[in-house]
Scaffold this motif. Structure first.
Motif, PDB file in Angstrom:
ATOM      1  N   PRO A  49       4.014  11.285  14.990  1.00 40.80           N
ATOM      2  CA  PRO A  49       3.509  11.519  13.632  1.00 40.80           C
ATOM      3  C   PRO A  49       2.703  10.335  13.119  1.00 40.80           C
ATOM      4  CG  PRO A  49       5.838  12.079  13.792  1.00 40.80           C
ATOM      5  CD  PRO A  49       5.475  11.408  15.071  1.00 40.80           C
ATOM      6  N   GLY A  50       1.522  10.620  12.597  1.00 41.18           N
ATOM      7  CA  GLY A  50       0.653   9.570  12.071  1.00 41.18           C
ATOM      8  C   GLY A  50      -0.564  10.181  11.413  1.00 41.18           C
ATOM      9  N   LYS A  51      -1.507   9.336  11.068  1.00 35.63           N
ATOM     10  CA  LYS A  51      -2.700   9.795  10.351  1.00 35.63           C
ATOM     11  C   LYS A  51      -3.909  10.005  11.269  1.00 35.63           C
ATOM     12  CE  LYS A  51      -0.852   9.277   6.150  1.00 35.63           C
ATOM     13  NZ  LYS A  51       0.503   8.830   6.452  1.00 35.63           N
ATOM     14  N   ASP A  52      -3.747   9.770  12.570  1.00 34.62           N
ATOM     15  CA  ASP A  52      -4.873   9.830  13.502  1.00 34.62           C
ATOM     16  C   ASP A  52      -5.147  11.273  13.921  1.00 34.62           C
ATOM     17  OD1 ASP A  52      -6.794   9.511  15.435  1.00 34.62           O
ATOM     18  OD2 ASP A  52      -5.777   7.865  16.472  1.00 34.62           O
ATOM     19  N   ARG A  53      -6.072  11.927  13.226  1.00 31.70           N
ATOM     20  CA  ARG A  53      -6.403  13.326  13.532  1.00 31.70           C
ATOM     21  C   ARG A  53      -7.169  13.446  14.850  1.00 31.70           C
ATOM     22  NH1 ARG A  53      -3.155  13.506   9.890  1.00 31.70           N
ATOM     23  NH2 ARG A  53      -3.357  14.744   7.985  1.00 31.70           N
ATOM     24  N   ASP A  54      -8.000  12.461  15.157  1.00 26.42           N
ATOM     25  CA  ASP A  54      -8.778  12.529  16.399  1.00 26.42           C
ATOM     26  C   ASP A  54      -7.863  12.529  17.621  1.00 26.42           C
ATOM     27  OD1 ASP A  54     -11.149  12.586  15.020  1.00 26.42           O
ATOM     28  OD2 ASP A  54     -11.477  10.421  15.141  1.00 26.42           O
ATOM     29  N   ALA A  55      -6.767  11.755  17.557  1.00 31.00           N
ATOM     30  CA  ALA A  55      -5.832  11.709  18.683  1.00 31.00           C
ATOM     31  C   ALA A  55      -5.187  13.071  18.893  1.00 31.00           C
ATOM     32  CB  ALA A  55      -4.764  10.641  18.438  1.00 31.00           C
TER      33      ALA A  55
ATOM     34  N   GLU B 259       0.838  -1.190   0.000  1.00 28.18           N
ATOM     35  CA  GLU B 259       0.000   0.000   0.000  1.00 28.18           C
ATOM     36  C   GLU B 259       0.878   1.247   0.000  1.00 28.18           C
ATOM     37  OE1 GLU B 259      -3.218   0.009  -0.194  1.00 28.18           O
ATOM     38  OE2 GLU B 259      -3.583  -2.146   0.074  1.00 28.18           O
ATOM     39  N   PRO B 260       0.630   2.184  -0.939  1.00 26.53           N
ATOM     40  CA  PRO B 260       1.398   3.428  -0.931  1.00 26.53           C
ATOM     41  C   PRO B 260       1.117   4.227   0.329  1.00 26.53           C
ATOM     42  CG  PRO B 260      -0.415   3.576  -2.494  1.00 26.53           C
ATOM     43  CD  PRO B 260      -0.363   2.147  -2.017  1.00 26.53           C
ATOM     44  N   LEU B 261       2.150   4.836   0.890  1.00 29.31           N
ATOM     45  CA  LEU B 261       2.025   5.551   2.158  1.00 29.31           C
ATOM     46  C   LEU B 261       2.734   6.898   2.065  1.00 29.31           C
ATOM     47  CD1 LEU B 261       1.040   5.262   5.132  1.00 29.31           C
ATOM     48  CD2 LEU B 261       3.326   4.460   5.685  1.00 29.31           C
ATOM     49  N   GLU B 262       1.965   7.983   2.221  1.00 26.73           N
ATOM     50  CA  GLU B 262       2.540   9.324   2.209  1.00 26.73           C
ATOM     51  C   GLU B 262       3.340   9.554   3.486  1.00 26.73           C
ATOM     52  OE1 GLU B 262       4.073  12.288   1.373  1.00 26.73           O
ATOM     53  OE2 GLU B 262       2.396  12.368  -0.063  1.00 26.73           O
ATOM     54  N   ARG B 263       4.596  10.028   3.332  1.00 26.52           N
ATOM     55  CA  ARG B 263       5.463  10.215   4.486  1.00 26.52           C
ATOM     56  C   ARG B 263       5.582  11.679   4.902  1.00 26.52           C
ATOM     57  NH1 ARG B 263      10.583   9.319   3.330  1.00 26.52           N
ATOM     58  NH2 ARG B 263      11.181   8.652   5.413  1.00 26.52           N
TER      59      ARG B 263
ATOM     60  N   LYS C  89      -6.578  23.500  16.163  1.00 24.17           N
ATOM     61  CA  LYS C  89      -7.622  22.574  15.717  1.00 24.17           C
ATOM     62  C   LYS C  89      -8.128  22.940  14.320  1.00 24.17           C
ATOM     63  CE  LYS C  89     -10.104  22.809  19.543  1.00 24.17           C
ATOM     64  NZ  LYS C  89     -11.170  22.534  20.545  1.00 24.17           N
ATOM     65  N   GLN C  90      -8.191  24.238  14.034  1.00 20.54           N
ATOM     66  CA  GLN C  90      -8.562  24.645  12.678  1.00 20.54           C
ATOM     67  C   GLN C  90      -7.515  24.166  11.674  1.00 20.54           C
ATOM     68  OE1 GLN C  90      -9.248  28.860  12.493  1.00 20.54           O
ATOM     69  NE2 GLN C  90     -11.049  28.791  13.830  1.00 20.54           N
ATOM     70  N   PHE C  91      -6.260  24.260  12.067  1.00 22.02           N
ATOM     71  CA  PHE C  91      -5.176  23.803  11.199  1.00 22.02           C
ATOM     72  C   PHE C  91      -5.275  22.296  10.968  1.00 22.02           C
ATOM     73  CE2 PHE C  91      -0.792  22.197  10.687  1.00 22.02           C
ATOM     74  CZ  PHE C  91      -0.445  22.878   9.523  1.00 22.02           C
ATOM     75  N   VAL C  92      -5.559  21.549  12.020  1.00 18.26           N
ATOM     76  CA  VAL C  92      -5.709  20.092  11.900  1.00 18.26           C
ATOM     77  C   VAL C  92      -6.818  19.758  10.918  1.00 18.26           C
ATOM     78  CG1 VAL C  92      -6.393  17.987  13.125  1.00 18.26           C
ATOM     79  CG2 VAL C  92      -4.792  19.585  14.185  1.00 18.26           C
ATOM     80  N   GLY C  93      -7.932  20.509  10.989  1.00 23.02           N
ATOM     81  CA  GLY C  93      -9.054  20.255  10.095  1.00 23.02           C
ATOM     82  C   GLY C  93      -8.759  20.543   8.645  1.00 23.02           C
ATOM     83  N   GLU C  94      -7.833  21.466   8.375  1.00 26.92           N
ATOM     84  CA  GLU C  94      -7.500  21.848   7.004  1.00 26.92           C
ATOM     85  C   GLU C  94      -6.365  21.033   6.405  1.00 26.92           C
ATOM     86  OE1 GLU C  94      -8.794  24.104   4.829  1.00 26.92           O
ATOM     87  OE2 GLU C  94     -10.464  24.368   6.215  1.00 26.92           O
ATOM     88  N   LEU C  95      -5.544  20.407   7.244  1.00 30.22           N
ATOM     89  CA  LEU C  95      -4.382  19.675   6.737  1.00 30.22           C
ATOM     90  C   LEU C  95      -4.842  18.464   5.928  1.00 30.22           C
ATOM     91  CD1 LEU C  95      -1.221  19.719   7.025  1.00 30.22           C
ATOM     92  CD2 LEU C  95      -1.523  17.972   8.784  1.00 30.22           C
ATOM     93  N   PRO C  96      -4.265  18.240   4.742  1.00 27.16           N
ATOM     94  CA  PRO C  96      -4.642  17.056   3.942  1.00 27.16           C
ATOM     95  C   PRO C  96      -4.505  15.767   4.745  1.00 27.16           C
ATOM     96  CG  PRO C  96      -3.290  18.550   2.636  1.00 27.16           C
ATOM     97  CD  PRO C  96      -3.293  19.097   4.030  1.00 27.16           C
ATOM     98  N   GLU C  97      -5.471  14.882   4.618  1.00 22.17           N
ATOM     99  CA  GLU C  97      -5.502  13.656   5.413  1.00 22.17           C
ATOM    100  C   GLU C  97      -4.335  12.729   5.109  1.00 22.17           C
ATOM    101  OE1 GLU C  97      -9.222  11.702   5.014  1.00 22.17           O
ATOM    102  OE2 GLU C  97     -10.373  13.313   5.965  1.00 22.17           O
ATOM    103  N   SER C  98      -3.739  12.861   3.937  1.00 23.74           N
ATOM    104  CA  SER C  98      -2.638  11.951   3.576  1.00 23.74           C
ATOM    105  C   SER C  98      -1.360  12.269   4.351  1.00 23.74           C
ATOM    106  CB  SER C  98      -2.361  12.045   2.069  1.00 23.74           C
ATOM    107  OG  SER C  98      -2.004  13.371   1.708  1.00 23.74           O
ATOM    108  N   TYR C  99      -1.239  13.491   4.897  1.00 27.19           N
ATOM    109  CA  TYR C  99      -0.023  13.876   5.613  1.00 27.19           C
ATOM    110  C   TYR C  99      -0.014  13.303   7.027  1.00 27.19           C
ATOM    111  CZ  TYR C  99       0.874  17.436   2.005  1.00 27.19           C
ATOM    112  OH  TYR C  99       1.127  18.086   0.827  1.00 27.19           O
ATOM    113  N   ASN C 100       1.182  13.001   7.507  1.00 30.87           N
ATOM    114  CA  ASN C 100       1.350  12.653   8.916  1.00 30.87           C
ATOM    115  C   ASN C 100       1.261  13.925   9.759  1.00 30.87           C
ATOM    116  OD1 ASN C 100       1.895   9.829   8.618  1.00 30.87           O
ATOM    117  ND2 ASN C 100       3.913  10.353   7.854  1.00 30.87           N
TER     118      ASN C 100
END
Length: 316
Positions: free
Chosen positions: A144-150, A82-86, A117-128
């Motif tokens: 660093p990871g993809k878990d925005r809720d954390a 699976e491709p993974l954005e770093r 939190k506004q920044f978190v909401g705007e950041l592309p989901e593919s980024y860590n």
């Protein structure tokens, strides 16, 4: 290559093999019985030609159906790449006591939390995305990871503490960025640090040392200053002035080719990562194929029933 996620379920194959062995034994026993008590020549002259080998086909298909179903219980899977954005963004938020000043409504810390939190909401989901809080020391709250809720939950749970270790915050973010797995890609991932603070380092390594390290790692640090020159806080029963250190934060951003903001809007913060680029690695993950096994088992069951109907006018 096929692997099984729950291999102990392969024990379910044993009853199927036992049933197959019983079927073979029964057929051999029936043949011996017929040879002993039947006048073969007379039977051959009176009875029409039998099904012969065909009578074993439906039973074989049925046994194979059971075998495939039993194997499916072990959850077969195949490895897929699976491709993974770093690409990685680290948020560093100042939780020093001066951040309780209310010269920025409702106070500096809550304003920083809302901006983060506004920044978190705007950041592309593919980024860590990771989170560091800092006061007298710096701590990685979310690696660093993809878990925005954390990250969002950790931002909401920030607690104030004494002192301000701005340099330590940047250096801790750099260490966290280095932990992003290579996954077959070369070098550290493209990364940015966003530091929210009111300035004035009072603890830890210097901002200059941190800026040098960030510059060497090619990681721009964008800084956001929260506060005014008239900020005051009550510390230990004494009212103390806590003006914002715009100069130190601006110098840190300039030295690392980041951006400096005083009142950061979401549209402004998009500049932080717009030119970040990408680094794609590949992660090997199991992909379950139980549905394939279920499909094969269904096909075998249909074949068993259809052939039995065709050759003996019975479903079973």
């Amino acid at each position: 290559m096929i692997r099984f996620l729950q291999p102990w379920w392969l024990l379910a194959v044993l009853p199927v093999l036992a049933l197959a062995a019983l079927y073979v034994w029964r057929q051999l026993h029936r043949r011996a019985y017929a040879m002993r008590f039947t006048n073969v020549d007379l039977l051959r002259s009176l009875a029409p030609k039998g099904l012969g080998w065909r009578r074993h086909v439906p039973a074989t298909a049925f046994l194979l159906c059971l075998l495939v179903l039993a194997t499916a219980l072990a959850r077969p899977s195949v490895d897929t790449r699976e491709p993974l954005e770093r690409a990685t963004v680290m948020l560093a938020i100042d939780v020093s006591l001066s951040m309780q000043a209310d010269d920025v409504a409702p106070n500096r810390l809550e304003a920083a939390q809302e901006a983060a939190k506004q920044f978190v909401g705007e950041l592309p989901e593919s980024y860590n995305l990771g989170l560091v809080s800092f006061a007298k020391s710096a701590n990685v709250l979310v690696p660093p990871g993809k878990d925005r809720d954390a990250v969002t939950s950790a931002i909401d749970g920030l607690v104030l503490a004494e002192a301000t270790a701005t340099g330590e915050a940047v250096l801790t973010c750099l260490e966290a960025i280095r932990t992003v797995p290579a996954d077959g890609a070369a070098g550290i991932p493209p990364a940015r640090i966003v530091l929210l603070s009111d300035g004035y380092r009072t603890s830890g390594r210097s901002v200059e040392e941190a800026a040098t390290a960030a510059q060497a790692a090619n990681v721009p640090v964008s800084t956001i200053a929260f506060g005014t020159d008239n900020g005051q806080v009550d510390i230990g029963g004494q009212l103390q002035r806590v003006p914002v250190d715009r100069l130190a934060l601006a110098d840190l951003a300039e030295a690392t080719e980041g951006y400096f903001y005083e009142a950061a809007s979401v549209s402004e913060l998009k500049q932080v990562y717009q030119d970040m680029g990408s680094s794609i690695g590949f992660r090997t993950e199991p992909r379950e194929i139980t549905q394939w096994y279920a499909g094969v088992a269904l096909l075998l069951a249909l074949c068993a029933g259809a052939l039995n109907l065709l050759w003996s006018s019975r479903m079973l």
